[in-house]
Scaffold this active site. Structure first.
Site, mmCIF file in Angstrom:
data_model
loop_
_atom_site.group_PDB
_atom_site.id
_atom_site.type_symbol
_atom_site.label_atom_id
_atom_site.label_comp_id
_atom_site.label_asym_id
_atom_site.label_seq_id
_atom_site.Cartn_x
_atom_site.Cartn_y
_atom_site.Cartn_z
ATOM 1 N N LYS A 164 31.658 -48.563 5.609
ATOM 2 C CA LYS A 164 31.079 -49.664 4.830
ATOM 3 C C LYS A 164 31.871 -49.810 3.537
ATOM 4 C CE LYS A 164 26.384 -51.185 3.798
ATOM 5 N NZ LYS A 164 25.094 -50.648 3.384
HETATM 6 C C1 E4P Z 1 22.321 -52.315 3.726
HETATM 7 O O1 E4P Z 1 23.343 -52.432 4.345
HETATM 8 C C2 E4P Z 1 22.209 -52.680 2.297
HETATM 9 O O2 E4P Z 1 22.906 -51.778 1.503
HETATM 10 C C3 E4P Z 1 20.750 -52.725 1.940
HETATM 11 O O3 E4P Z 1 20.079 -53.526 2.893
HETATM 12 C C4 E4P Z 1 20.479 -53.209 0.525
HETATM 13 O O4 E4P Z 1 19.100 -53.382 0.371
HETATM 14 P P1 E4P Z 1 18.383 -53.561 -1.066
HETATM 15 O O5 E4P Z 1 18.806 -54.871 -1.617
HETATM 16 O O6 E4P Z 1 16.917 -53.514 -0.736
HETATM 17 O O7 E4P Z 1 18.845 -52.410 -1.910
#
Ligand code: E4P
Length: 219
Positions: free
Chosen positions: A87
């Site tokens: 990622k």
């Molecule tokens: C996942 O890939 C993301 O990092 C995550 O959904 C972010 O979520 P949040 O905005 O609730 O922190």
């Protein structure tokens, strides 16, 4: 339509996997920190544990923000398990890193996407997934699901949908999941609670209560 769990919590992952409908997991540095994991080795061991539980893609985020750091870290993460998806944030260095990984057949998830332009650049660089953040856009009175819809449509127009999946992230509740399904997101990643919310219907509860009452007459 794929469902990923957006958590680094092993208990929640076990519970979700037991349902038999979870296709993968996404994590980020905040979710890992929430589990109290500290240090490179502990982080890597935790990703290995997640991969043991999940028969599907597991997004592991690089902590570096520079290109050299991202490619070194991403290679080490990808070597942990065949299901690891590296990622990478949607920055200039991140786009270069995605191209580097794509050239080496390493899957990537381009994260922190808040615009159509960012999503198209990530797909063009060879990202396997793009992650538009629905909830965080809604938080600032923008249209998170609208962005997902626009990415899905544009990817279809230019054929990016053949190689890059639209992964709706930053999901806050069940309605977000339904809205993302309706606009054609390939994947929705969310906490287990929001996924379980899809099961809820008062007529199911009412109907089951009636069946349970009537079943007594059959015993
Ligand atoms: C996942 O890939 C993301 O990092 C995550 O959904 C972010 O979520 P949040 O905005 O609730 O922190």
């Amino acid at each position: 339509m794929k469902f990923f769990l957006d958590t680094a919590n092993l208990e929640q992952i076990r519970e979700g996997m037991a349902l038999g409908i979870i296709d993968g997991v996404t994590t980020n540095p905040s979710l890992m920190a929430k589990e109290g994991i500290e240090g490179t080795e502990a982080v890597r061991a935790h990703y290995r544990r997640i991969c043991e539980l999940v028969q599907g893609d597991v997004s592991a985020e690089v902590l570096s923000t520079d290109y050299e750091g991202m490619i070194a870290e991403g290679a080490a993460l990808a070597a942990l398990d065949e299901h690891i998806v590296v990622k990478v944030p949607c920055t200039e260095a991140g786009i270069r890193a995605i191209r580097h990984f794509a050239n080496r057949n390493i899957s990537t998830n381009c994260t922190l996407i808040f615009s159509l332009g960012q999503a198209v650049l990530a797909a063009k660089a060879g990202a396997s997934y793009v992650s538009p953040f629905v909830g965080r856009l809604d938080d600032i009175s923008e249209d998170g699901v609208g962005l997902v819809a626009s990415i899905v449509e544009t990817f279809q127009t230019y054929g990016y949908d053949r190689n890059c999946q639209v992964l709706a992230a930053s999901i806050r509740h069940t309605r977000h999941i339904i809205d993302c399904m309706e606009v054609g997101a390939d994947v929705v990643t969310s906490p287990l609670k929001a996924i379980l919310g899809l099961l809820q219907h008062p007529l199911t509860d009412k109907g089951l209560a009636q069946f349970v009452r009537d079943s007594e007459k059959l015993r």
